[in-house]
Enzyme design. Sequence first.
Site, mmCIF file in Angstrom:
data_model
loop_
_atom_site.group_PDB
_atom_site.id
_atom_site.type_symbol
_atom_site.label_atom_id
_atom_site.label_comp_id
_atom_site.label_asym_id
_atom_site.label_seq_id
_atom_site.Cartn_x
_atom_site.Cartn_y
_atom_site.Cartn_z
ATOM 1 C CB THR A 303 -0.915 0.034 1.237
ATOM 2 O OG1 THR A 303 -1.618 -1.194 1.335
ATOM 3 C CG2 THR A 303 -1.898 1.187 1.151
ATOM 4 C CG ASP A 307 -0.034 6.870 -3.715
ATOM 5 O OD1 ASP A 307 -0.387 7.083 -4.880
ATOM 6 O OD2 ASP A 307 -0.798 6.428 -2.837
#
Length: 360
Positions: A303, A307
Amino acid sequence: MESLIQISASPTPLLSLRLNNNGHHPTTHISFASKSFASPLLSVSASSEKPVVVVGSANADIYVEIDRLPKEGETVSARSGETLAGGKGANQACCGALLCPHGRSTFFLGRVGSDAHGQLIEDALSDGGVRLDRLQRVEAAPTGHAVVMLQENGQNSIIIVGGANIWGWQDEVMVEDLEVVKDAGIVLLQREIPDRVNLQVAQAARRANVPVILDVGGMEGPISKELINVVDILSPNETELARLTGMPTENFEQITHAAMKCHEMGTKQVLVKLGEKGSALFIQGQEPIRQPIITAKRVVDTTGAGDTFTAAFAVALVEGKSKTECLKFAAAAASLCVQVKGAIPSMPKRAAVMKLLDSL
């Protein structure tokens, strides 16, 4: 590979929403985050270098650790669960702040609700050194949140509830927000906020000659040609690239053809995140630049890795590094990210990235 489902429906029926005259968006009551630095109108020129500006989403990530995903109609027990700050925009902002050298600020322009989850995100961003001058709380919608189902091998499946990320933006982006964008060194966008917001921001950046990176992650719908035409770098992963172009992306030759399709759609640079296969930058008229992964000692949670990669690439780019150096810097940051659970908690500091690069 990370899988994601976005729920962009209106907030919970228990929440009272007042619609404006066009009947589409709830009336929002806006206040600035209490931990903003001085005035919300503070000029970004106070920094010695033009800042990284992230416009995007903020979510409370509700983690559940499971042995496997449940089948249809099945209930499984989680090993543990906790709530951590996340959201693609907040992730990239925190990563940018941790990776930027002294003298270059990172701003986050986003929306959270006036609830405990909003405070969680605000605290996490503030602790990470992110400028919150333009982070706004809205009364008409809850803070966005995501359910992250984390399996033992570090892979995850995610369900997103948009909340304030979707319903907290007015039809026209505030002038004060656009002023921050115009003074930026680089702007990062994603698709967990309405594309109408991304378009207005990207247009303002283009008029000010500020480069824009659009992370394709978020909504599954097509991206308008109008938005693609004002983005400098389009950044999908291979799954998003396939969905965006309608072309297969199972090998590098196919990925190259899909990237060329993106060029035809209106963007000259395509930065593709390929998971275990590394990354590649496709610049129209040039040979692709490829970067293998920098192997992590262990993979705890993927996760936020995408990004981290995108934000690290942007930081290196605004510093004037070559595209090859940008890819390597981003690969090192992503390698460190996957070794820690959580999104914002896993964002690496600049010193750790530089140490890893020096050891290669």
